[in-house]
Design a protein around this motif. Sequence first.
Motif, short mmCIF file in Angstrom:
data_model
loop_
_atom_site.label_atom_id
_atom_site.label_comp_id
_atom_site.label_asym_id
_atom_site.label_seq_id
_atom_site.Cartn_x
_atom_site.Cartn_y
_atom_site.Cartn_z
N CYS A 45 0.81 -1.23 0.00
CA CYS A 45 0.00 0.00 0.00
C CYS A 45 0.84 1.27 0.00
O CYS A 45 0.34 2.34 -0.33
CB CYS A 45 -0.96 0.02 1.18
SG CYS A 45 -0.15 0.26 2.79
N GLY A 46 2.11 1.18 0.38
CA GLY A 46 2.98 2.33 0.36
C GLY A 46 3.01 3.14 1.66
O GLY A 46 3.72 4.13 1.74
N GLU A 47 2.25 2.73 2.66
CA GLU A 47 2.27 3.43 3.94
C GLU A 47 3.65 3.28 4.58
O GLU A 47 4.31 2.25 4.42
CB GLU A 47 1.21 2.87 4.90
CG GLU A 47 -0.19 3.28 4.57
CD GLU A 47 -0.43 4.78 4.74
OE1 GLU A 47 -0.09 5.33 5.81
OE2 GLU A 47 -0.95 5.38 3.79
N VAL A 66 -5.37 -1.65 -9.67
CA VAL A 66 -4.68 -1.81 -8.39
C VAL A 66 -3.21 -2.12 -8.69
O VAL A 66 -2.89 -3.16 -9.28
CB VAL A 66 -5.31 -2.93 -7.54
CG1 VAL A 66 -4.47 -3.20 -6.30
CG2 VAL A 66 -6.73 -2.57 -7.16
N VAL A 67 -2.36 -1.19 -8.33
CA VAL A 67 -0.92 -1.34 -8.53
C VAL A 67 -0.26 -1.30 -7.16
O VAL A 67 -0.47 -0.35 -6.40
CB VAL A 67 -0.35 -0.22 -9.43
CG1 VAL A 67 1.15 -0.38 -9.61
CG2 VAL A 67 -1.06 -0.20 -10.78
N PHE A 68 0.50 -2.32 -6.84
CA PHE A 68 1.17 -2.36 -5.55
C PHE A 68 2.32 -1.35 -5.53
O PHE A 68 2.92 -1.04 -6.56
CB PHE A 68 1.69 -3.76 -5.24
CG PHE A 68 0.60 -4.79 -5.09
CD1 PHE A 68 -0.47 -4.57 -4.23
CD2 PHE A 68 0.63 -5.97 -5.80
CE1 PHE A 68 -1.47 -5.51 -4.07
CE2 PHE A 68 -0.37 -6.92 -5.66
CZ PHE A 68 -1.42 -6.69 -4.79
N TYR A 69 2.62 -0.86 -4.34
CA TYR A 69 3.65 0.16 -4.18
C TYR A 69 4.99 -0.30 -4.76
O TYR A 69 5.67 0.47 -5.42
CB TYR A 69 3.80 0.52 -2.69
CG TYR A 69 4.80 1.61 -2.43
CD1 TYR A 69 4.49 2.94 -2.70
CD2 TYR A 69 6.08 1.31 -1.95
CE1 TYR A 69 5.41 3.95 -2.46
CE2 TYR A 69 7.00 2.32 -1.72
CZ TYR A 69 6.66 3.63 -1.98
OH TYR A 69 7.57 4.63 -1.75
N PHE A 70 5.37 -1.55 -4.52
CA PHE A 70 6.66 -2.01 -5.01
C PHE A 70 6.73 -1.99 -6.54
O PHE A 70 7.80 -1.80 -7.11
CB PHE A 70 7.03 -3.40 -4.46
CG PHE A 70 6.30 -4.55 -5.07
CD1 PHE A 70 6.80 -5.17 -6.21
CD2 PHE A 70 5.13 -5.02 -4.52
CE1 PHE A 70 6.13 -6.25 -6.77
CE2 PHE A 70 4.46 -6.09 -5.07
CZ PHE A 70 4.96 -6.71 -6.20
N GLU A 71 5.60 -2.15 -7.21
CA GLU A 71 5.57 -2.08 -8.67
C GLU A 71 5.83 -0.65 -9.15
O GLU A 71 6.60 -0.43 -10.09
CB GLU A 71 4.23 -2.59 -9.20
CG GLU A 71 4.01 -4.07 -8.91
CD GLU A 71 2.59 -4.54 -9.14
OE1 GLU A 71 2.42 -5.71 -9.53
OE2 GLU A 71 1.64 -3.75 -8.90
N LYS A 72 5.21 0.31 -8.48
CA LYS A 72 5.43 1.73 -8.81
C LYS A 72 6.86 2.14 -8.44
O LYS A 72 7.52 2.84 -9.18
CB LYS A 72 4.45 2.63 -8.05
CG LYS A 72 3.01 2.47 -8.45
CD LYS A 72 2.17 3.46 -7.67
CE LYS A 72 1.12 2.72 -6.90
NZ LYS A 72 0.25 3.56 -6.11
N TYR A 73 7.31 1.69 -7.28
CA TYR A 73 8.63 2.04 -6.76
C TYR A 73 9.71 1.57 -7.73
O TYR A 73 10.61 2.32 -8.08
CB TYR A 73 8.82 1.40 -5.39
CG TYR A 73 10.07 1.80 -4.66
CD1 TYR A 73 10.09 2.94 -3.86
CD2 TYR A 73 11.24 1.04 -4.74
CE1 TYR A 73 11.23 3.32 -3.17
CE2 TYR A 73 12.38 1.41 -4.06
CZ TYR A 73 12.37 2.54 -3.28
OH TYR A 73 13.50 2.91 -2.60
#
Length: 131
Positions: free
Chosen positions: A22-24, A118-125
Motif C-alpha cells: 500500500c505504500g504506507e 490496483v498497482v502495488f507500491y513495489f511495482e510503482k517504486y
Amino acid sequence: MNLTKAQRAELKQLYGGHCSYCGESLGEKWDADHYFSIRRNWIRVNGKQVFTDCENPENDCIENMKPSCKPCNLDKGSLHPEDWREMIVNKIVCLNRDSATYQKAKRFGLVVETNIEVVFYFEKYNEERTA
C-alpha cells in the motif's frame, strides 16, 4: 524463516521504509511477508497450536519476502498476489452491497469511486527507480 536483525533492517528499507503493497510508512510494528505463500500447517496439542510443516517450503527464503504493514499482511493472508489484487478490486462491490455508511458517504459526494488499476507500491517504486 527467522530473519536476523540485519536482514530485517535491510528488508524494511527495500522500498524506502514503506509497505511494499500500500505504500504506507512502516513504523516499529511491521511484518516480513512471504510474497508467495508458504502456508504453515498447525495442529492442536494439549490445547496449544503447534507448527508441523509448511506447503511450498521453497518459498521460505529472503528473496520471497516483502516488507508489509500489518493490515496488508493480514488482508493478504496466504493468497496468491494476483488473487489478492482481485479481492482488493472487489472491495468496492462489497462496500456498495454491505456498508450503509459507505453508501451514505458516496451519496453525499464524500467518496468518489474510480476504475483505476490496483498497482502495488513495489511495482510503482521499481518503475520509478528504473525510469
